[in-house]
Design an enzyme around this catalytic site. Structure first.
Site, PDB file in Angstrom:
ATOM      1  N   TYR A  18       0.910  -1.156  -0.088  1.00 49.24           N
ATOM      2  CA  TYR A  18      -0.043   0.057   0.049  1.00 49.24           C
ATOM      3  C   TYR A  18       0.943   1.113  -0.024  1.00 49.24           C
ATOM      4  O   TYR A  18       0.588   2.258  -0.672  1.00 49.24           O
ATOM      5  CB  TYR A  18      -0.837  -0.185   1.336  1.00 49.24           C
ATOM      6  CG  TYR A  18      -2.043   1.259   1.315  1.00 49.24           C
ATOM      7  CD1 TYR A  18      -3.225   0.883   0.633  1.00 49.24           C
ATOM      8  CD2 TYR A  18      -1.640   2.343   2.008  1.00 49.24           C
ATOM      9  CE1 TYR A  18      -4.212   2.138   0.729  1.00 49.24           C
ATOM     10  CE2 TYR A  18      -2.551   3.520   1.790  1.00 49.24           C
ATOM     11  CZ  TYR A  18      -3.680   3.422   1.413  1.00 49.24           C
ATOM     12  OH  TYR A  18      -4.648   4.146   1.361  1.00 49.24           O
ATOM     13  N   HIS A  22       1.415   3.933  -2.876  1.00 49.71           N
ATOM     14  CA  HIS A  22       1.217   5.348  -2.907  1.00 49.71           C
ATOM     15  C   HIS A  22       2.609   6.336  -3.134  1.00 49.71           C
ATOM     16  O   HIS A  22       2.542   7.526  -3.516  1.00 49.71           O
ATOM     17  CB  HIS A  22       0.623   5.820  -1.298  1.00 49.71           C
ATOM     18  CG  HIS A  22      -0.977   5.649  -1.445  1.00 49.71           C
ATOM     19  ND1 HIS A  22      -1.472   4.356  -1.306  1.00 49.71           N
ATOM     20  CD2 HIS A  22      -1.989   6.284  -1.791  1.00 49.71           C
ATOM     21  CE1 HIS A  22      -2.854   4.233  -1.472  1.00 49.71           C
ATOM     22  NE2 HIS A  22      -3.215   5.600  -1.847  1.00 49.71           N
ATOM     23  N   TRP A  76      -7.437   3.649 -10.740  1.00 53.78           N
ATOM     24  CA  TRP A  76      -6.550   3.498  -9.478  1.00 53.78           C
ATOM     25  C   TRP A  76      -7.205   2.656  -8.543  1.00 53.78           C
ATOM     26  O   TRP A  76      -6.563   1.977  -7.933  1.00 53.78           O
ATOM     27  CB  TRP A  76      -6.570   4.987  -9.034  1.00 53.78           C
ATOM     28  CG  TRP A  76      -5.715   5.059  -7.522  1.00 53.78           C
ATOM     29  CD1 TRP A  76      -6.392   5.441  -6.396  1.00 53.78           C
ATOM     30  CD2 TRP A  76      -4.293   4.912  -7.301  1.00 53.78           C
ATOM     31  NE1 TRP A  76      -5.438   5.133  -5.337  1.00 53.78           N
ATOM     32  CE2 TRP A  76      -4.095   4.932  -5.836  1.00 53.78           C
ATOM     33  CE3 TRP A  76      -3.254   4.529  -7.991  1.00 53.78           C
ATOM     34  CZ2 TRP A  76      -3.054   4.865  -5.471  1.00 53.78           C
ATOM     35  CZ3 TRP A  76      -2.187   4.558  -7.464  1.00 53.78           C
ATOM     36  CH2 TRP A  76      -1.823   4.728  -6.404  1.00 53.78           C
TER      37      TRP A  76
END
Length: 104
Positions: A18, A22, A76
């Site tokens: 994650y 990002h 996304w």
């Protein structure tokens, strides 16, 4: 600026991936969010529960409500769906948080 906060749920064992995704946020997605009025957006993790806590500021004339219809936003969400709890269209499941205290 309006400030909002919400939670999301990360799947077990997905914190590093994650963060990596990002860290490599698509530049065109950053532009899209900025154009929608999103400012100063942060996401934090409670490592024990996998709960993600997000807080952002948005302009009074924001158009965040249109983001779910944008193909880039949808792409996304699809790319992140394996890491977190989502709806059928891959939009992250969010729980709005109620402001209780602010010290300016």
């Amino acid at each position: 600026m309006e400030q909002i906060a919400f939670t999301m749920q990360l799947r077990p064992g997905c914190a590093e991936q994650y963060r990596a995704r990002h860290d490599a946020l698509w530049p065109e997605l950053a532009v899209l969010l900025h154009q929608a009025g999103v400012r100063d957006y942060s996401i934090f993790l409670d490592a024990d529960s996998g709960k993600l806590f997000a807080v952002l500021r948005r302009t009074p004339e924001h158009c965040m409500d249109s983001l779910p219809l944008n193909p880039l936003m949808q792409r996304w969400w699809t790319s992140m769906a394996d890491l977190m709890e989502t709806s059928r269209n891959h939009q992250p499941l969010t729980q709005p948080l109620i402001p209780m205290f602010h010290l300016p």
